[in-house]
Design a protein around this motif. Structure first.
Motif, short mmCIF file in Angstrom:
data_model
loop_
_atom_site.label_atom_id
_atom_site.label_comp_id
_atom_site.label_asym_id
_atom_site.label_seq_id
_atom_site.Cartn_x
_atom_site.Cartn_y
_atom_site.Cartn_z
N ASP A 169 0.86 -1.17 0.00
CA ASP A 169 0.00 0.00 0.00
C ASP A 169 0.91 1.24 0.00
O ASP A 169 2.06 1.16 0.41
CB ASP A 169 -0.88 -0.04 1.25
N ARG A 170 0.37 2.37 -0.47
CA ARG A 170 1.21 3.58 -0.54
C ARG A 170 1.10 4.42 0.74
O ARG A 170 2.02 4.47 1.54
CB ARG A 170 0.81 4.42 -1.76
N SER A 181 -2.76 1.05 -4.66
CA SER A 181 -3.20 2.23 -3.92
C SER A 181 -4.56 2.73 -4.36
O SER A 181 -4.79 2.94 -5.56
CB SER A 181 -2.16 3.35 -4.11
N GLN A 217 -6.92 5.82 -4.74
CA GLN A 217 -6.78 7.27 -4.84
C GLN A 217 -8.13 7.88 -5.22
O GLN A 217 -8.33 8.40 -6.31
CB GLN A 217 -5.69 7.64 -5.84
N ASP A 236 -6.70 -3.21 2.99
CA ASP A 236 -5.53 -3.81 2.34
C ASP A 236 -5.54 -5.33 2.52
O ASP A 236 -5.31 -6.08 1.56
CB ASP A 236 -4.24 -3.23 2.93
#
Length: 220
Positions: A52-53, A94, A96, A170
């Motif tokens: 994950d970012r 990710s 967004q 996640d």
């Protein structure tokens, strides 16, 4: 011509799909799913590790489109380097949703991605969901689409892939894709998310060490 006005173009994607970006060289990428481990690499290692970012690799700045605000979290660069050192591809998955909300543009997402790679080195693949909760996509975590997209691009099996993140979404994405998930809790991780996670680690380097150790375990 039937005299009726032409339909107006719509901004709604009828089949929302993730954005997938290749790394410059995709280091360590296997040629096809199910290939044996590279020479000298233990067979029990994962075929890929997906991170994950925000909140995992870098500090979570809500809807960040400014590369100058990108800050690696403690041990994150060491963790990514440890995976790369074994020739295992690393990727980023990710959500967004700021794009769907009109708070981010694709160029801003790509600018942040470029800054992350300046700090960490190139990732073999990025899979990004730009959609919101109401868009009906199959990629927004905890759906499995980002993990599947990254694994397809890398040519690896989801069942031999590890996903590391900081929230239940996640781990949900990992589970839905058939991958192994490891949680690295932080200040925004709810206690019930930590309690429900099969595998937890206190920081990212510890999570990577678990991932590279092979067999999942219950110890935290």
């Amino acid at each position: 011509m039937n005299g009726r006005p032409a339909p107006r173009p719509t901004a709604v994607d009828p089949a929302p799909v993730p954005w997938v970006f290749d790394g410059p060289a995709a280091p360590g990428r296997p040629a096809a799913p199910g290939r044996p481990a590279a020479p000298g690499r233990p067979a029990g290692l994962p075929e890929a590790v997906l991170f994950d970012r925000d909140g995992t690799l870098i500090a979570d700045v809500p809807y960040n489109g400014d590369p100058e605000r990108v800050a690696p979290l403690p041990t994150a660069r060491e963790a990514v380097s440890a995976v790369r050192a074994l020739g295992i591809p690393v990727g980023v998955v990710s959500n967004q949703s700021g794009v769907a909300r009109g708070l981010l543009t694709r160029s801003q997402v790509e600018a942040v991605r470029a800054r992350v790679e300046e700090l960490f080195g190139p990732f073999a693949v990025w899979a990004v969901c730009p959609h919101g909760e109401q868009d009906g996509c199959g990629c927004r975590k905890p759906a499995p689409g980002l993990v599947h997209a990254a694994c397809r691009r890398l040519g690896v099996r989801a069942a031999r892939t590890v996903v590391i993140g900081d929230i239940a979404a996640d781990l949900g994405a990992a589970r839905a894709a058939g991958a192994r998930g490891i949680l690295v809790p932080n200040h925004r991780t709810r206690p019930e998310e930590t309690a429900a996670a099969r595998e937890c680690a206190p920081h990212l380097l510890a999570a990577v060490r678990r991932a590279l150790a092979g067999v999942p375990g219950e110890a935290r």
